[in-house]
Design a protein around this motif. Structure first.
Motif, short mmCIF file in Angstrom:
data_model
loop_
_atom_site.label_atom_id
_atom_site.label_comp_id
_atom_site.label_asym_id
_atom_site.label_seq_id
_atom_site.Cartn_x
_atom_site.Cartn_y
_atom_site.Cartn_z
N VAL A 117 58.20 34.17 54.63
CA VAL A 117 57.76 33.48 55.85
C VAL A 117 58.95 33.25 56.78
N SER A 144 49.86 31.90 47.07
CA SER A 144 50.99 32.35 47.89
C SER A 144 50.65 33.63 48.64
N GLY A 146 47.69 34.58 49.78
CA GLY A 146 46.85 34.21 50.92
C GLY A 146 47.66 33.58 52.04
N PHE A 147 48.57 32.70 51.68
CA PHE A 147 49.39 32.04 52.70
C PHE A 147 50.30 33.04 53.39
N ARG A 149 49.95 36.26 53.77
CA ARG A 149 49.16 37.12 54.66
C ARG A 149 48.84 36.39 55.97
N SER A 150 48.49 35.10 55.87
CA SER A 150 48.15 34.33 57.08
C SER A 150 49.34 34.15 58.00
N GLN A 151 50.54 34.32 57.47
CA GLN A 151 51.77 34.14 58.25
C GLN A 151 52.35 35.46 58.76
N GLY A 152 51.63 36.56 58.54
CA GLY A 152 52.07 37.85 59.08
C GLY A 152 52.84 38.74 58.13
N ASN A 154 53.11 41.60 55.36
CA ASN A 154 52.35 42.76 54.89
C ASN A 154 52.34 42.75 53.37
#
Length: 182
Positions: A117, A144, A146-147, A149-152, A154
């Motif tokens: 992140v 982790s 899922g989080f 991925r939600s933060q960009g 890959n």
């Protein structure tokens, strides 16, 4: 568009240490995947950085990983969870000047997640190999993913990333890398 090439990519192996890896869920699988990736990196001339969280207490990087590292790999000892909070790590990454950062290792929900992140926040294109990270529990690892991925970040498998780097069966390292995947 995916602009992932050996020349613009850096692999970081996070905290694959003697006293940390054995307490992960299914430690053999993450060790195997990271080992394949390290050997592939060596064959493809992909640059590698290794981090070690408080090695005095958690030991050194696993011997099986150390033995496979490209000779010019750098090791950074740290006590912070995000590698980007280590001035030495940040300096090594900036000096290498790569735009793509790949992260593997442990623990997925702490050091890997926080580093990935932070790298996105710093403007890098970040790749985390979902089969080459681990936590003590599957629940933490999945949360982790899922989080991140939600933060960009890959998320991709080790084998998929290797083939993205190779691009073609005509790559000089293709046959040797393909043998690692069998």
């Amino acid at each position: 568009m995916v602009d992932l090439k050996v020349e613009n990519t850096l692999l970081t192996i996070i905290d694959m240490q003697e006293k940390l890896v054995p307490v992960m869920e299914n430690p053999e699988l993450v060790t195997k995947k990271v080992g394949i990736l390290v050997r592939a990196a060596r064959e493809m001339s992909l640059e590698v950085v290794v981090t070690q969280q408080y090695p005095k207490g958690l030991g050194d990087t696993l011997a099986v990983i150390q033995e496979a590292l490209p000779p010019e790999s750098e090791t950074v000892d740290k006590v912070c969870f995000s590698c980007f909070d280590s001035p030495k790590y940040r300096s090594v990454v900036e000096k290498k000047g790569k735009k793509n950062l790949i992260f593997v290792g442990v623990e997925a929900h702490v050091c890997v997640m926080m580093t990935a992140v932070a790298a996105v926040d710093a403007g890098y294109t970040v790749w985390v190999l979902n089969d080459a990270i681990n936590s003590r529990t599957m629940k933490d690892r999945l949360a982790s993913l899922g989080f991140m991925r939600s933060q960009g970040v890959n998320l991709i498998s080790t084998e998929s990333l290797i083939f993205l780097l190779l691009k073609t069966a005509a790559h000089p390292a293709f046959k040797s890398v393909q043998a690692l995947l069998k």
